[in-house]
Scaffold this active site. Structure first.
Site, PDB file in Angstrom:
ATOM      1  N   GLU A  25       0.834  -1.207   0.000  1.00 57.35           N
ATOM      2  CA  GLU A  25       0.000   0.000   0.000  1.00 57.35           C
ATOM      3  C   GLU A  25       0.866   1.254   0.000  1.00 57.35           C
ATOM      4  OE1 GLU A  25      -3.000   0.931  -0.285  1.00 57.35           O
ATOM      5  OE2 GLU A  25      -4.412  -0.630   0.336  1.00 57.35           O
ATOM      6  N   ASP A 224     -10.198   1.074  -4.139  1.00 54.20           N
ATOM      7  CA  ASP A 224      -9.118   1.062  -3.151  1.00 54.20           C
ATOM      8  C   ASP A 224      -8.349   2.383  -3.254  1.00 54.20           C
ATOM      9  OD1 ASP A 224      -7.103   0.175  -1.289  1.00 54.20           O
ATOM     10  OD2 ASP A 224      -7.605  -1.869  -1.825  1.00 54.20           O
TER      11      ASP A 224
END
Length: 314
Positions: A25, A224
């Site tokens: 991430e 996301d």
């Protein structure tokens, strides 16, 4: 309703190394180093890939780290399990060396919200165009679908706001238009799958006039992490669908790009001309393919914007 599918060459980033992340991430391009940084949340790691040398460096933190931003001094502001932290990343004694044990980081807590539930952490975060750091929280057990998450603002004076947006299940998708006057936010939980836009007051840092920008129930995947390009278009990783989706400022899907990983997690523009889109991904525990958990790079034919730095001292 779908946008045009385009197929630029998508390559695994060799400098990222051969081992996949569990949850890759928060990719951040550091132009001063010509390097890409990102995190592996459950591994408690920050990773750096220096593209010109191919060198990979890791730093191990004492708790899970979900999102990072730099300030002008090269120090890191990180959203972790228990709060926001200032990090100073140590360097190896032999700069030319690669691999080996993770390096140490000096860690100092800056602020912590009052988490309303057990088992929470920060999730997606980045700076607005004025250098304020924004990050949201979530209950880690996504199956519980608890709307206990909230979005917070941390400014250059070291003040953490009260929740600015609340009742989020899985906060994600932060981004700002090139002029900073529109803020984007998503909730990627399967029960939500929404992207919102807000009018953003650049002077006060207050978002207003929340409205649905895109409802991913009409498209493939869950929204996301995101990036905004120089044209003001919003790129979102469509988790579970192996796609990148680009929406125009009017909320129209005009492009989609397939990536090898089923669960792309967040994207960021980088490279010398900011014309490379880097994509991190998640490696699911059941039946992961050889591509899941790796970092990918592609040239989508548009350029991005420099990642804003935190305006305060760390």
């Amino acid at each position: 309703m779908t946008g045009a599918t385009v197929n630029p060459k998508v390559e695994r980033l060799e400098a990222a190394g051969p081992l996949p992340a569990a949850t890759g991430e928060s990719p951040v391009w550091r132009a001063a180093e010509q390097a890409l940084y990102w995190v592996d949340i459950p591994a408690k790691k920050i990773v750096r890939a220096q593209l010109e040398t191919g060198r990979r460096t890791e730093w191990l933190l004492p708790e899970q780290v979900a999102c990072i931003a730099f300030n002008r001094d090269g120090n890191v502001l990180a959203g972790c399990e228990t709060g926001l932290f200032a990090l100073t990343l140590g360097e190896a004694k032999a700069p030319g060396a690669a691999g080996g044990e993770p390096l140490k980081a000096t860690v100092r807590q800056l602020a912590a919200p009052a988490f309303p539930h057990a088992g929470m952490r920060f999730n997606d975060g980045r700076c607005d165009r004025q250098g304020r750091f924004w990050a949201g929280t979530m209950v880690m057990d996504m199956a519980a679908a608890i709307p206990g998450g909230a979005l917070y603002r941390f400014d250059s004076t070291g003040a953490l706001s009260a929740p600015v947006v609340d009742a989020l299940i899985t906060q994600n998708g932060l981004g700002w238009s090139p002029d900073g006057t529109t803020m984007y936010l998503s909730d990627s939980h399967p029960l939500r799958r929404l992207i919102w836009a807000f009018d953003y007051d650049v002077e006060s840092g207050e978002p207003r006039n929340r409205r649905v920008f895109a409802d991913l129930h009409h498209y493939a995947g869950r929204p996301d992490g995101a990036a905004v390009d120089a044209d003001g278009c919003y790129w979102i990783c469509a988790n579970d669908a192996g796609l990148l989706l680009r929406f125009t400022p009017q909320g129209k899907l005009d492009r989609q790009i397939a990536v090898p990983a089923v669960k792309p997690a967040m994207c960021a523009f980088g490279g010398r001309e900011l014309d490379t889109l880097f994509v991190t991904s998640i490696r699911p525990g059941n039946g992961a393919s050889e591509h899941d958990g790796h970092v990918f790079a592609l040239r989508p034919g548009v350029s991005g914007l420099p990642e804003p730095e935190f305006a305060g001292q760390l």
